[in-house]
Design an enzyme around this catalytic site. Structure first.
Site, PDB file in Angstrom:
ATOM      1  CG  ASN A   1      -1.795  -1.376   1.111  1.00 38.92           C
ATOM      2  OD1 ASN A   1      -2.125  -1.944   0.166  1.00 38.92           O
ATOM      3  ND2 ASN A   1      -2.691  -1.339   2.185  1.00 38.92           N
TER       4      ASN A   1
ATOM      5  CG  HIS B   1       3.803  -1.547  -4.685  1.00 36.82           C
ATOM      6  ND1 HIS B   1       2.766  -2.452  -4.632  1.00 36.82           N
ATOM      7  CD2 HIS B   1       5.011  -2.379  -5.266  1.00 36.82           C
ATOM      8  CE1 HIS B   1       3.057  -3.514  -5.243  1.00 36.82           C
ATOM      9  NE2 HIS B   1       4.206  -3.527  -5.681  1.00 36.82           N
TER      10      HIS B   1
ATOM     11  CB  CYS C   1      11.463  20.025  -8.651  1.00 34.98           C
ATOM     12  SG  CYS C   1      13.008  19.893  -7.949  1.00 34.98           S
TER      13      CYS C   1
ATOM     14  CB  THR D   1      -2.408  -8.915  -1.121  1.00 33.32           C
ATOM     15  OG1 THR D   1      -1.859  -8.940  -2.286  1.00 33.32           O
ATOM     16  CG2 THR D   1      -1.902 -10.243  -0.394  1.00 33.32           C
TER      17      THR D   1
HETATM   18  P1  NAD Z   1      -4.827  -6.162  -4.100  1.00 30.47           P
HETATM   19  O1  NAD Z   1      -4.341  -6.896  -5.144  1.00 30.47           O
HETATM   20  O2  NAD Z   1      -3.836  -6.087  -2.868  1.00 30.47           O
HETATM   21  O3  NAD Z   1      -6.133  -6.936  -3.815  1.00 30.47           O
HETATM   22  C1  NAD Z   1      -7.019  -6.467  -2.649  1.00 30.47           C
HETATM   23  C2  NAD Z   1      -7.653  -7.617  -1.719  1.00 30.47           C
HETATM   24  O4  NAD Z   1      -7.999  -7.381  -0.583  1.00 30.47           O
HETATM   25  C3  NAD Z   1      -8.461  -8.515  -2.537  1.00 30.47           C
HETATM   26  O5  NAD Z   1      -8.093  -9.883  -2.454  1.00 30.47           O
HETATM   27  C4  NAD Z   1      -9.957  -8.494  -1.734  1.00 30.47           C
HETATM   28  O6  NAD Z   1     -10.439  -9.638  -1.633  1.00 30.47           O
HETATM   29  C5  NAD Z   1      -9.122  -8.442  -0.216  1.00 30.47           C
HETATM   30  N1  NAD Z   1      -9.994  -7.664   0.558  1.00 30.47           N
HETATM   31  C6  NAD Z   1     -11.058  -6.586   0.318  1.00 30.47           C
HETATM   32  N2  NAD Z   1     -11.458  -5.859   1.396  1.00 30.47           N
HETATM   33  C7  NAD Z   1     -11.034  -6.724   2.470  1.00 30.47           C
HETATM   34  C8  NAD Z   1     -11.103  -6.585   3.698  1.00 30.47           C
HETATM   35  N3  NAD Z   1     -11.928  -5.756   4.276  1.00 30.47           N
HETATM   36  N4  NAD Z   1     -10.559  -7.318   4.614  1.00 30.47           N
HETATM   37  C9  NAD Z   1      -9.747  -8.411   3.980  1.00 30.47           C
HETATM   38  N5  NAD Z   1      -9.250  -8.319   2.479  1.00 30.47           N
HETATM   39  C10 NAD Z   1      -9.975  -7.547   2.113  1.00 30.47           C
HETATM   40  O7  NAD Z   1      -4.993  -4.719  -4.314  1.00 30.47           O
HETATM   41  P2  NAD Z   1      -5.505  -4.148  -5.620  1.00 30.47           P
HETATM   42  O8  NAD Z   1      -6.473  -3.316  -5.209  1.00 30.47           O
HETATM   43  O9  NAD Z   1      -6.002  -5.265  -6.656  1.00 30.47           O
HETATM   44  O10 NAD Z   1      -4.108  -3.237  -6.114  1.00 30.47           O
HETATM   45  C11 NAD Z   1      -3.007  -3.669  -6.674  1.00 30.47           C
HETATM   46  C12 NAD Z   1      -1.994  -2.770  -6.370  1.00 30.47           C
HETATM   47  O11 NAD Z   1      -2.102  -1.382  -6.093  1.00 30.47           O
HETATM   48  C13 NAD Z   1      -1.186  -3.077  -4.961  1.00 30.47           C
HETATM   49  O12 NAD Z   1       0.260  -2.685  -4.886  1.00 30.47           O
HETATM   50  C14 NAD Z   1      -1.986  -2.444  -3.946  1.00 30.47           C
HETATM   51  O13 NAD Z   1      -1.588  -2.459  -2.721  1.00 30.47           O
HETATM   52  C15 NAD Z   1      -1.940  -1.156  -4.789  1.00 30.47           C
HETATM   53  N6  NAD Z   1      -3.220  -0.473  -4.001  1.00 30.47           N
HETATM   54  C16 NAD Z   1      -3.040   0.473  -2.879  1.00 30.47           C
HETATM   55  C17 NAD Z   1      -4.110   0.874  -2.134  1.00 30.47           C
HETATM   56  C18 NAD Z   1      -3.626   1.602  -0.755  1.00 30.47           C
HETATM   57  O14 NAD Z   1      -2.496   2.269  -0.680  1.00 30.47           O
HETATM   58  N7  NAD Z   1      -4.493   1.428   0.030  1.00 30.47           N
HETATM   59  C19 NAD Z   1      -5.425   0.888  -2.696  1.00 30.47           C
HETATM   60  C20 NAD Z   1      -5.359   0.394  -3.909  1.00 30.47           C
HETATM   61  C21 NAD Z   1      -4.491  -0.388  -4.646  1.00 30.47           C
HETATM   62 ZN    ZN Z   2      14.249  18.954  -9.518  1.00 26.90          ZN
END
Ligand code: NAD
Ligand code: ZN
Length: 221
Positions: A80, A97, A126, A167
């Site tokens: 995240n 990330h 910047c 995840t």
């Molecule tokens: P991800 O691949 O990490 O998938 C999200 C997972 O969380 C899914 O498997 C889902 O079933 C599960 N989930 C949803 N709600 C939940 C809960 N309440 N408790 C437990 N599990 C739960 O994330 P993505 O959205 O497919 O994104 C891919 C990439 O983008 C990753 O690097 C991710 O961390 C990043 N991203 C980060 C953020 C953030 O910083 N909050 C938000 C969106 C995406």
């Molecule tokens: Zn610069």
């Protein structure tokens, strides 16, 4: 050791990319979070990041973030970029990330870190050289920050237990930490609202929201 993904922050109100509410103006994350998208239209990409920064600025850590922060001796690796583990009090979080609150100059590499949201103008410039800043996050098709990744792999090889929380385990190389830890002898304990690509490997699967499951699970370890 714990590896967290977007799911741990879902209950703090931050949409996952693949879940409901993850779309912005009908763009998919894969269309915006790339070096090519930024080169084509930095203003558009920054508009999306600013929208996310505003959402994330309103969010507070939930019980799962807090329980991880309170657990002594835990190595925390997160995919995240939201900074909620920091807000919960976790130290030395391995952010493989990057961090949405960091901006990096595309000309001179200078980094700034603040929680300004919304930004006054796109793209931000910047303060040192006037070059265009980019979000300090890792985009699709980019390599991970070497030192952070090395530390993450190292932790995976040494882990006794690996908690995999919220995840989909579909984004590589991050997801590769799970088989790495497994081969090195770690017990894999997964928490997710549904089965994921990691579930086949998991020794234990706890189905449900992270905020409800993680605190009790950590207390039992
Ligand atoms: P991800 O691949 O990490 O998938 C999200 C997972 O969380 C899914 O498997 C889902 O079933 C599960 N989930 C949803 N709600 C939940 C809960 N309440 N408790 C437990 N599990 C739960 O994330 P993505 O959205 O497919 O994104 C891919 C990439 O983008 C990753 O690097 C991710 O961390 C990043 N991203 C980060 C953020 C953030 O910083 N909050 C938000 C969106 C995406
Ligand atoms: Zn610069």
């Amino acid at each position: 050791m714990a590896l967290t993904g977007a799911g741990i922050s879902a209950e703090s109100g931050i949409p996952t990319f693949r879940g409901a509410g993850g779309l912005w103006r009908n763009f998919r994350a894969e269309d915006l979070a790339t070096p090519q998208a930024f080169a084509r239209d930095p203003k558009l990409v920054w508009e999306w990041y600013d929208w996310r920064r505003v959402k994330i600025a309103e969010a507070v850590p939930n019980a799962a973030h807090r329980a991880l922060a309170a657990h002594e001796g835990l190595t925390l690796i997160t995919q995240n970029v939201d900074g909620l583990h920091d807000l919960a009090g976790s130290r030395d979080v391995l952010k493989i990330h990057g961090d949405i609150w960091t901006r990096r100059c595309t000309q001179c590499g200078h980094e700034t870190h603040d929680r300004v949201a919304p930004l006054p103008a796109y793209p931000p410039l910047c303060p040192k050289c006037g070059g265009i800043q980019r979000p300090g996050v890792v985009w699709f098709g980019e390599g991970l920050p070497g030192d952070v990744w090395d530390a993450a792999e190292d932790a995976a090889r040494r882990a006794r237990v690996l908690l995999v929380i919220g995840t989909s385990a579909q984004v590589y190389p991050a997801a590769g930490l799970i088989p790495l830890a497994k081969r090195a002898g770690a017990k894999i304990v997964e928490v997710n609202i549904e089965r994921s690509a990691a579930s086949e490997m998991a020794d234990e699967f706890h189905q449900g929201p992270a905020s409800e499951i993680v605190p009790g699970l950590l207390a039992s370890l």
